[in-house]
Design a protein around this motif. Structure first.
Motif, PDB file in Angstrom:
ATOM      1  N   VAL A 110      -2.612 -33.501  29.854  1.00  0.00           N
ATOM      2  CA  VAL A 110      -4.007 -33.228  30.208  1.00  0.00           C
ATOM      3  C   VAL A 110      -4.325 -31.748  30.002  1.00  0.00           C
ATOM      4  N   SER A 111      -3.399 -30.878  30.412  1.00  0.00           N
ATOM      5  CA  SER A 111      -3.613 -29.440  30.247  1.00  0.00           C
ATOM      6  C   SER A 111      -3.787 -29.076  28.781  1.00  0.00           C
ATOM      7  N   GLY A 112      -3.022 -29.744  27.915  1.00  0.00           N
ATOM      8  CA  GLY A 112      -3.147 -29.489  26.485  1.00  0.00           C
ATOM      9  C   GLY A 112      -4.528 -29.844  25.964  1.00  0.00           C
ATOM     10  N   LEU A 113      -5.054 -30.964  26.435  1.00  0.00           N
ATOM     11  CA  LEU A 113      -6.398 -31.378  26.010  1.00  0.00           C
ATOM     12  C   LEU A 113      -7.468 -30.451  26.577  1.00  0.00           C
ATOM     13  N   VAL A 114      -7.233 -29.956  27.789  1.00  0.00           N
ATOM     14  CA  VAL A 114      -8.192 -29.027  28.399  1.00  0.00           C
ATOM     15  C   VAL A 114      -8.231 -27.729  27.609  1.00  0.00           C
ATOM     16  N   ARG A 115      -7.051 -27.233  27.233  1.00  0.00           N
ATOM     17  CA  ARG A 115      -6.990 -25.982  26.462  1.00  0.00           C
ATOM     18  C   ARG A 115      -7.671 -26.128  25.103  1.00  0.00           C
ATOM     19  N   CYS A 116      -7.540 -27.298  24.518  1.00  0.00           N
ATOM     20  CA  CYS A 116      -8.158 -27.537  23.212  1.00  0.00           C
ATOM     21  C   CYS A 116      -9.671 -27.785  23.308  1.00  0.00           C
ATOM     22  N   GLY A 117     -10.131 -28.020  24.521  1.00  0.00           N
ATOM     23  CA  GLY A 117     -11.548 -28.280  24.711  1.00  0.00           C
ATOM     24  C   GLY A 117     -11.941 -29.732  24.507  1.00  0.00           C
ATOM     25  N   ASP A 118     -10.948 -30.613  24.287  1.00  0.00           N
ATOM     26  CA  ASP A 118     -11.245 -32.019  24.035  1.00  0.00           C
ATOM     27  C   ASP A 118     -11.465 -32.822  25.318  1.00  0.00           C
ATOM     28  N   TRP A 119     -10.869 -32.363  26.407  1.00  0.00           N
ATOM     29  CA  TRP A 119     -10.913 -33.135  27.649  1.00  0.00           C
ATOM     30  C   TRP A 119     -12.335 -33.343  28.148  1.00  0.00           C
ATOM     31  N   GLU A 120     -13.158 -32.316  27.994  1.00  0.00           N
ATOM     32  CA  GLU A 120     -14.546 -32.411  28.483  1.00  0.00           C
ATOM     33  C   GLU A 120     -15.375 -33.398  27.677  1.00  0.00           C
ATOM     34  N   ASN A 121     -14.893 -33.771  26.493  1.00  0.00           N
ATOM     35  CA  ASN A 121     -15.618 -34.737  25.669  1.00  0.00           C
ATOM     36  C   ASN A 121     -15.269 -36.181  26.026  1.00  0.00           C
ATOM     37  N   PHE A 122     -14.232 -36.366  26.876  1.00  0.00           N
ATOM     38  CA  PHE A 122     -13.833 -37.704  27.287  1.00  0.00           C
ATOM     39  C   PHE A 122     -14.783 -38.213  28.373  1.00  0.00           C
ATOM     40  N   THR A 123     -15.070 -39.503  28.339  1.00  0.00           N
ATOM     41  CA  THR A 123     -15.802 -40.127  29.434  1.00  0.00           C
ATOM     42  C   THR A 123     -14.832 -40.332  30.587  1.00  0.00           C
ATOM     43  N   ASP A 124     -15.342 -40.599  31.774  1.00  0.00           N
ATOM     44  CA  ASP A 124     -14.475 -40.837  32.929  1.00  0.00           C
ATOM     45  C   ASP A 124     -13.528 -42.007  32.665  1.00  0.00           C
ATOM     46  N   GLU A 125     -14.038 -43.026  31.995  1.00  0.00           N
ATOM     47  CA  GLU A 125     -13.209 -44.199  31.687  1.00  0.00           C
ATOM     48  C   GLU A 125     -12.090 -43.833  30.717  1.00  0.00           C
ATOM     49  N   GLN A 126     -12.411 -43.006  29.726  1.00  0.00           N
ATOM     50  CA  GLN A 126     -11.392 -42.568  28.767  1.00  0.00           C
ATOM     51  C   GLN A 126     -10.333 -41.693  29.436  1.00  0.00           C
ATOM     52  N   LYS A 127     -10.772 -40.824  30.344  1.00  0.00           N
ATOM     53  CA  LYS A 127      -9.823 -39.985  31.075  1.00  0.00           C
ATOM     54  C   LYS A 127      -8.872 -40.842  31.906  1.00  0.00           C
ATOM     55  N   GLU A 128      -9.407 -41.829  32.578  1.00  0.00           N
ATOM     56  CA  GLU A 128      -8.587 -42.705  33.422  1.00  0.00           C
ATOM     57  C   GLU A 128      -7.588 -43.486  32.564  1.00  0.00           C
ATOM     58  N   THR A 129      -8.038 -43.971  31.407  1.00  0.00           N
ATOM     59  CA  THR A 129      -7.153 -44.719  30.502  1.00  0.00           C
ATOM     60  C   THR A 129      -6.049 -43.827  29.969  1.00  0.00           C
ATOM     61  N   PHE A 130      -6.408 -42.600  29.605  1.00  0.00           N
ATOM     62  CA  PHE A 130      -5.419 -41.654  29.079  1.00  0.00           C
ATOM     63  C   PHE A 130      -4.368 -41.333  30.134  1.00  0.00           C
ATOM     64  N   ILE A 131      -4.822 -41.033  31.336  1.00  0.00           N
ATOM     65  CA  ILE A 131      -3.901 -40.684  32.419  1.00  0.00           C
ATOM     66  C   ILE A 131      -2.996 -41.864  32.756  1.00  0.00           C
ATOM     67  N   ARG A 132      -3.550 -43.058  32.788  1.00  0.00           N
ATOM     68  CA  ARG A 132      -2.743 -44.233  33.098  1.00  0.00           C
ATOM     69  C   ARG A 132      -1.674 -44.447  32.018  1.00  0.00           C
ATOM     70  N   GLY A 133      -2.052 -44.223  30.769  1.00  0.00           N
ATOM     71  CA  GLY A 133      -1.080 -44.367  29.687  1.00  0.00           C
ATOM     72  C   GLY A 133       0.053 -43.369  29.811  1.00  0.00           C
ATOM     73  N   CYS A 134      -0.282 -42.137  30.148  1.00  0.00           N
ATOM     74  CA  CYS A 134       0.748 -41.102  30.331  1.00  0.00           C
ATOM     75  C   CYS A 134       1.668 -41.441  31.498  1.00  0.00           C
ATOM     76  N   GLU A 135       1.085 -41.934  32.586  1.00  0.00           N
ATOM     77  CA  GLU A 135       1.884 -42.293  33.759  1.00  0.00           C
ATOM     78  C   GLU A 135       2.818 -43.458  33.449  1.00  0.00           C
TER      79      GLU A 135
END
Length: 200
Positions: free
Chosen positions: A13-38
């Motif tokens: 997540v920190s990597g995506l935040v640094r790249c500026g991509d994280w803010e372009n994710f919808t809440d649903e996309q963020k939740e899916t990404f985090i769940r996949g990482c977990e």
């Protein structure tokens, strides 16, 4: 929830935040990404992990390569804190220790990361699954009986994963002692033979 995310997820997540991509994710996309990482992180559940520790940690020359590997069983479920089952010093100061389940941070004890120990079916007759390994480790919670030579942290972790009490550190140490002893005995025999030859 963030405090229970694995270090792997936090780094991703920190990597995506640094790249500026994280803010372009919808809440649903963020939740899916985090769940996949977990879920990826949880695949290491029941793995044997180890961290390098220095025997001279509290001395000015602590960076000298005098240390050992401390072993434990990694415990991780999605969206649950990372834990490790391993030998720790007892509350009364007994360095022989007791088997407990602690946080990953406590296990690392200041180290930045850990390594995963792999096991080959060529070396071990049986290798337990991650879930079985955790169950075996938890069956030993509260147990004492630590012994540097016959029942150390690596013996415990290897038993949890394979059912065999083995320690590569002890095996290497014993082999080194035999080699040194052989060298000394051989050297003494050579000196005696050379001395006798010289006297002749």
């Amino acid at each position: 929830m963030a405090s229970k995310l694995s270090r792997f997820t936090e780094r991703m997540v920190s990597g995506l935040v640094r790249c500026g991509d994280w803010e372009n994710f919808t809440d649903e996309q963020k939740e899916t990404f985090i769940r996949g990482c977990e879920n990826l992180s949880a695949q290491n559940n029941g793995m044997v992990i180890f961290v390098e520790r220095s025997l001279l940690k509290h001395f000015p020359f602590s960076k000298l390569p005098v240390g050992y590997s401390h072993y434990g069983i990694y415990v991780k479920k999605p969206f649950c804190s990372e834990m490790v089952i391993h030998y720790v010093p007892d509350d009364d100061g007994d360095v022989k220790g007791i088997v407990r389940e602690t946080s990953l941070d406590d296990f690392l004890d200041g180290a930045g990361s850990f390594e995963i120990r792999t096991f080959s079916s060529k070396q071990y007759q049986h290798i337990y699954s991650g879930e079985e390994t955790v169950q075996r480790a938890r069956s030993k919670l509260g147990c004492r009986g630590y012994d540097l030579i016959f029942n150390n942290c690596e013996h415990f972790a290897t038993w949890c994963k394979t059912g065999e009490y083995r320690s590569s550190q002890c095996e290497k140490g014993i082999k080194t002692l035999f080699n040194v002893a052989g060298f000394l005995v051989g050297g003494a025999a050579f000196s005696e033979a050379f001395g006798n030859l010289w006297k002749a």
